[in-house]
Design an enzyme around this catalytic site. Sequence first.
Site, PDB file in Angstrom:
ATOM      1  N   SER A 215     -11.624   3.044   4.093  1.00 25.11           N
ATOM      2  CA  SER A 215     -10.667   4.145   3.962  1.00 25.11           C
ATOM      3  C   SER A 215     -10.676   4.711   2.551  1.00 25.11           C
ATOM      4  O   SER A 215     -10.587   5.924   2.355  1.00 25.11           O
ATOM      5  CB  SER A 215      -9.252   3.667   4.318  1.00 25.11           C
ATOM      6  OG  SER A 215      -9.174   3.335   5.675  1.00 25.11           O
TER       7      SER A 215
ATOM      8  N   ARG B 230     -16.083  -6.246   7.905  1.00 22.11           N
ATOM      9  CA  ARG B 230     -17.333  -5.693   7.397  1.00 22.11           C
ATOM     10  C   ARG B 230     -18.198  -6.743   6.723  1.00 22.11           C
ATOM     11  O   ARG B 230     -19.414  -6.659   6.734  1.00 22.11           O
ATOM     12  CB  ARG B 230     -17.035  -4.576   6.392  1.00 22.11           C
ATOM     13  CG  ARG B 230     -16.373  -3.365   7.018  1.00 22.11           C
ATOM     14  CD  ARG B 230     -15.894  -2.417   5.966  1.00 22.11           C
ATOM     15  NE  ARG B 230     -14.807  -3.085   5.232  1.00 22.11           N
ATOM     16  CZ  ARG B 230     -14.008  -2.494   4.382  1.00 22.11           C
ATOM     17  NH1 ARG B 230     -14.159  -1.225   4.100  1.00 22.11           N
ATOM     18  NH2 ARG B 230     -13.044  -3.155   3.786  1.00 22.11           N
TER      19      ARG B 230
ATOM     20  N   LYS C 174       0.842  -1.198   0.000  1.00 24.22           N
ATOM     21  CA  LYS C 174       0.000   0.000   0.000  1.00 24.22           C
ATOM     22  C   LYS C 174       0.873   1.242   0.000  1.00 24.22           C
ATOM     23  O   LYS C 174       1.893   1.292   0.667  1.00 24.22           O
ATOM     24  CB  LYS C 174      -0.901   0.039   1.242  1.00 24.22           C
ATOM     25  CG  LYS C 174      -1.983  -1.001   1.268  1.00 24.22           C
ATOM     26  CD  LYS C 174      -2.874  -0.791   2.489  1.00 24.22           C
ATOM     27  CE  LYS C 174      -4.015  -1.784   2.537  1.00 24.22           C
ATOM     28  NZ  LYS C 174      -4.877  -1.545   3.713  1.00 24.22           N
TER      29      LYS C 174
END
Length: 141
Positions: free
Chosen positions: A127, A90, A40
């Site tokens: 995010s 989630r 990332k």
Amino acid sequence: MRALFPGSFDPVTPGHQDVLRRASLLFDEVVVCVMFNANKTGRFPVTERLERLRAAADGLGNVTVDSHTGGLLVDYCRGAGIDVVVRGVRDAKDLDYEMPMARMNHELAGVETFFLPADPALAHVSSSLVTAMGRHAGSDK
């Protein structure tokens, strides 16, 4: 019992805040830690992420904020005397992503993973979504 809530927190979202608050109710101490993922690219500087995490932890007396730049998550856990990692999930896709890491952390260092399901009102927040919304907040419609 001490727990680690790791992540890139790039940026800190309401979902992260919810998991942190709930974890603080379940464990004696929670260390929320900005970890670095080589896959990332960070959008926000680490100093800003740490500031936002400190704000999110305000009022949670058993939460500390830290960062870890090198090595594996289990290396951090060993050095800090942490036996449990907290992860918010989630949906099934998140769980599928997290399970192999949870198994590896257990095999490498005996570190358990505690999964907290997302608050349904926040499960759609990521995010990436927060960043995209922030980019377009001031744009013409």
